[in-house]
Design a protein around this motif. Structure first.
Motif, PDB file in Angstrom:
ATOM      1  N   ARG A   1      27.973  -2.791  16.980  1.00 33.33           N
ATOM      2  CA  ARG A   1      29.091  -2.906  16.066  1.00 33.33           C
ATOM      3  C   ARG A   1      29.695  -1.420  16.036  1.00 33.33           C
TER       4      ARG A   1
ATOM      5  N   ASN B   1      36.154  -2.037  10.451  1.00 30.42           N
ATOM      6  CA  ASN B   1      36.094  -2.950   9.226  1.00 30.42           C
ATOM      7  C   ASN B   1      37.339  -3.501   8.552  1.00 30.42           C
TER       8      ASN B   1
ATOM      9  N   GLN C   1      36.824  -4.836  15.955  1.00 32.78           N
ATOM     10  CA  GLN C   1      36.805  -5.053  14.510  1.00 32.78           C
ATOM     11  C   GLN C   1      35.489  -5.857  13.729  1.00 32.78           C
ATOM     12  N   ARG C   2      35.281  -6.819  14.664  1.00 31.65           N
ATOM     13  CA  ARG C   2      34.111  -7.760  14.260  1.00 31.65           C
ATOM     14  C   ARG C   2      33.394  -8.495  15.332  1.00 31.65           C
TER      15      ARG C   2
ATOM     16  N   SER D   1      32.913  -0.016  17.861  1.00 31.61           N
ATOM     17  CA  SER D   1      34.393   0.266  17.001  1.00 31.61           C
ATOM     18  C   SER D   1      34.567   1.628  16.681  1.00 31.61           C
TER      19      SER D   1
ATOM     20  N   ALA E   1      32.523  -7.270   2.211  1.00 31.84           N
ATOM     21  CA  ALA E   1      33.663  -8.246   3.175  1.00 31.84           C
ATOM     22  C   ALA E   1      34.570  -9.067   2.347  1.00 31.84           C
TER      23      ALA E   1
ATOM     24  N   ALA F   1      39.503  -6.727   8.511  1.00 28.81           N
ATOM     25  CA  ALA F   1      39.542  -8.367   8.861  1.00 28.81           C
ATOM     26  C   ALA F   1      41.032  -8.654   8.939  1.00 28.81           C
TER      27      ALA F   1
ATOM     28  N   ALA G   1      36.540  -6.117   6.714  1.00 28.38           N
ATOM     29  CA  ALA G   1      35.830  -7.051   7.664  1.00 28.38           C
ATOM     30  C   ALA G   1      34.401  -6.913   7.205  1.00 28.38           C
ATOM     31  N   ASP G   2      33.576  -7.859   7.939  1.00 26.47           N
ATOM     32  CA  ASP G   2      32.083  -8.017   7.835  1.00 26.47           C
ATOM     33  C   ASP G   2      31.412  -6.844   8.082  1.00 26.47           C
TER      34      ASP G   2
ATOM     35  N   PRO H   1      37.495 -13.606  10.193  1.00 29.78           N
ATOM     36  CA  PRO H   1      37.288 -12.216  10.376  1.00 29.78           C
ATOM     37  C   PRO H   1      36.566 -11.703   9.085  1.00 29.78           C
ATOM     38  N   SER H   2      36.766 -12.111   7.877  1.00 30.58           N
ATOM     39  CA  SER H   2      36.186 -11.767   6.770  1.00 30.58           C
ATOM     40  C   SER H   2      35.535 -12.649   6.171  1.00 30.58           C
TER      41      SER H   2
END
Length: 736
Positions: free
Chosen positions: A695, A342, A707-708, A699, A297, A344, A420-421, A36-37
């Motif tokens: 995204r 965002n 989230q991702r 989100s 991230a 993760a 998160a990314d 996730p990150s």
């Protein structure tokens, strides 16, 4: 993908009346749960799904047998359980001590270095206990775990993350220090126990290797000889004491817990004794978080401790004891200082209160399978707390499970989160396949293309390679695909040979074994209804996908999937598209990806119809609802409006965990740069912009709370002899 496009996909060679589905030998999840990150800078945190690295009861990770003070365990951590084989400075482990025959502790440290005079897990005779541990890793990728007691015990270690090596410089990254004791109320010229309700103000910055400007600290806190049961709360100096717990303990028992504590006024923290008895306190510093606004991230944001779950009072879940074997799904994103997007992973203290029986608690990301690991271990009637670091699900939630045969009360206090990314992990280049000639040379042509695609992909990330081929056709007993635009007809058997060449080329030219999905796509634009419904879906699976999957089974990390560009502007009806999908899924265990365009669907709000009478619910069903556990969505996001369309489609049927499984975005920026492509270049999104648009749109909707998004891929057009240099079509991805 446009009103005149056809795809290169395959067809299946089994009888339409075949009752049983074909099972692909290499059947596997289409994509592994993504990290996730995305840890890319020194000190960034790589969060991974929990995995067991050590169990001395079974001989996993070390020879079976009890741990003794004379025989510490040396555990290989790099290259196992999702931890990279290199470039890692430290790992996060949950270390569990089972059936200890004497009171004592466990110390974990980097192999090849001197053992520190600190304790990571403290235990009493006969009581199972766990603690989260952050440990540096030796140059050989190993850690040492020692028994500091005069007795023996079994040892379990579960990994849940790692820190990248190097000197951290970015805000929110983590720097480790040599473990150092900065508090011991038993020591010094005037030893003093912490009185009932008393506090200790501890200066962390400037001590134990932690700079005075640090934003937060990682501390192992140990409670010794408590005269009554209770808890300790750690919080930043200069702030109000929160109604949370950092350590929970029973009278007379020692207990340790890792704490991530934001530093307050004077680089200090406050440790408050919440019990009616006195205690001794020990604090060992393990590392610190760099100050500043964490925006990259995999960086950490320390929050004011906040209670997210208390089943005794109805916070975060119904007011009721959690029964044996039952779970609680806990919303993390959007609560108590944690943003709605965002996110993760989360760091929280999980407390088990008055359990009826001994057992454990497991915490994992919502939407993933329950791992065979344990985060909190407890004895009957013994309240206990442990710090837990865990990824959040794509919906911003985690699942907490009571693994004991009795009921428990569960409490969770969040102290921070990992970002998160915020950009795509990686962007791959996919292909409109126009260069097949239905001759023996096709395998060589595709081999070269596969090799080129592999060389263009960055290592360390998951990728998707879409081969967008054309509509299916039937000529007598022969099925095949007609290449889009050029209309070259390739029977399924020849198509398989060509795509096998692509797979061979990709596998031979890659630099590692990162997971790569090769998705082979057709569309719903076939000339006759006979090749747009159930039979066509079954043939695509049986004659194209299954043979290619069997061929690719020997290549580690390569997953073959079927795909279909389904949209209302093509010839197929929505009922035919649904029938095709069911036919495909019944004929294979290979993954399936919906790659269609939401033609004419609303962009200003939900509830309207799409083009040609299709509805948002139709698209929801085609992209998810027909088979929620089998279908993954990679929608066409060519313009900002497309992202908005999918926001409303995704919300149409979303209910709880029943949500479209988006794996990424599909763009065609490269394809549209060809002269004469017919694309409207105004507002056309690049691959990165396409990914970000989808995204952000998803989100922003609380019902979806994505989230991702692990994948981004951009289409180009083959330009080898026999194929035109343009798509010769207007591309609007359904914005008409």
């Amino acid at each position: 993908m446009g009103s005149v496009r056809r795809f290169v996909t395959g067809t299946v060679v089994f009888g339409v009346g075949l009752a049983s589905a074909v099972t692909v030998a290499s059947a596997a999840p289409l994509y592994a749960p993504p990290t996730p990150s995305t840890a890319v800078m020194p000190g960034a945190f790589g969060s991974i799904s929990p995995a067991r690295l050590l169990d001395t009861r079974t001989g996993s990770g070390a020879p079976a047998g009890k741990v003794t003070s004379a025989h510490p365990e040396t555990l290989q951590v790099l290259g196992r359980g999702g931890v990279p084989a290199s470039g890692v400075s430290a790992v996060v482990l949950t270390v569990t001590v089972l059936t200890p025959t004497a009171t004592g502790g466990v110390t974990v440290w980097a192999n090849g270095t001197d053992k520190p005079g600190t304790t990571n897990v403290a235990f009493v005779k006969g009581v199972n206990v766990a603690n989260q541990v952050v440990s540096a890793v030796g140059s050989d990728g190993k850690v040492e775990l020692s028994d500091n007691s005069p007795g023996t015990f079994d040892l379990v270690a579960d990994v849940s993350g790692y820190y990248l090596a190097g000197t951290p410089t970015a805000a929110g990254t983590t720097a480790l220090v040599a473990p150092a004791r900065i508090l011991d109320t038993r020591a010094g010229a005037t030893p003093h126990r912490v009185a009932p309700g008393g506090t200790v103000t501890l200066t962390v910055g400037g001590h134990g290797g932690v700079p005075s400007e640090a934003g937060a600290a990682l501390l192992d806190l140990t409670v010794l000889t408590p005269s009554a049961g209770g808890g300790v709360t750690a919080y930043p100096a200069g702030t109000s004491k929160p109604a949370t717990s950092t350590i929970t303990y029973a009278a007379g028992r020692i207990i340790a817990n890792l704490a991530a504590v934001k530093l307050g006024t004077g680089a200090q923290i406050v440790l408050a004794n919440n019990s009616s008895g006195s205690i001794d306190l020990v604090a060992d510093v393990m590392g610190y978080v760099l100050p500043g606004s964490a925006v990259a991230a995999a960086t950490y944001v320390s929050t004011t401790p906040a209670r997210f779950l208390d089943t005794r009072t109805g916070v975060g879940a119904p007011k009721a004891a959690v029964a044996a074997g039952k779970t609680v799904t806990l919303q993390i994103a959007g609560r108590g200082g944690v943003p709605a997007t965002n996110v993760a992973g989360v760091t929280m203290t999980v407390t088990v209160v008055s359990p009826d029986a001994a057992g454990g608690v497991t915490v994992w990301p919502d939407g993933e399978s329950k791992p065979g690991t344990t985060n909190v271990t407890f004895a009957s009637k013994q309240s206990v707390a442990d710090l837990v670091t865990v990824p959040v699900g794509a919906d911003g939630r985690v699942v907490v499970s009571n693994n004991s045969p009795g009921s428990v009360a569960l409490v969770a206090d969040v102290v921070g989160y990992y970002r998160a990314d915020v950009l795509p992990i990686a962007t791959s280049t996919s292909r409109y396949v126009r260069n097949l000639t239905n001759t023996a040379s096709d395998a060589s042509t595709m081999h070269d293309e596969g090799c080129a695609d592999a060389q263009g992909n960055a290592s360390g990330s998951e990728h998707l390679q879409l081969l967008d081929i054309g509509a299916q056709y039937q000529s007598g007993s022969t099925w095949g695909a007609a290449l889009s635009v050029v209309d070259t007809k390739v029977p399924d058997a020849n198509l398989v040979t060509a795509i096998n060449g692509y797979v061979d080329g990709y596998a031979s030219c890659r630099t590692g074994t990162d997971r790569t999905i090769v998705a082979i796509a057709t569309n719903n634009d076939a000339l006759t209804a006979a090749v747009r419904g159930t039979s066509a879906g079954g043939r695509w699976a049986g004659e194209v996908i299954n043979p290619v999957a069997a061929h690719a089974a020997s290549y580690a990390g390569v997953v073959i999937a079927g795909a279909n560009d389904i949209e209302s502007d093509f010839r197929g009806l929505v009922t035919e598209a649904a029938a095709w999908t069911r036919g495909y899924l019944a004929a294979t265990s290979a993954p399936y990806i919906f790659i269609g365009a939401a033609t004419g669907c609303p962009t200003t709000g939900p509830g309207g119809t799409c083009k040609w009478g299709w509805t948002e619910r139709n698209y929801f069903d085609l992209a998810h609802g027909i088979a929620p556990t089998r279908i993954l969505a990679l929608p066409q996001i060519y313009y900002q409006a497309n992202a908005t369309q999918w926001r409303y489609i995704a919300a149409t049927g979303a209910s709880g965990a029943n949500r479209v499984d988006f794996i990424g975005s599909l763009s065609e920026f490269a394809a549209c740069q060809n002269p004469g492509s017919g694309c409207d270049l105004t507002g056309l999104l690049t691959a990165s912009a396409s990914w970000q648009a989808l995204r952000s749109a998803l989100s922003s909707n609380a019902a979806i709370s994505l989230q991702r998004l692990p994948i981004s891929t951009d289409l180009r057009i083959d330009t080898d002899p026999g194929a035109p240099g343009s798509a010769k079509r207007v591309t609007t991805a359904g914005v008409n």
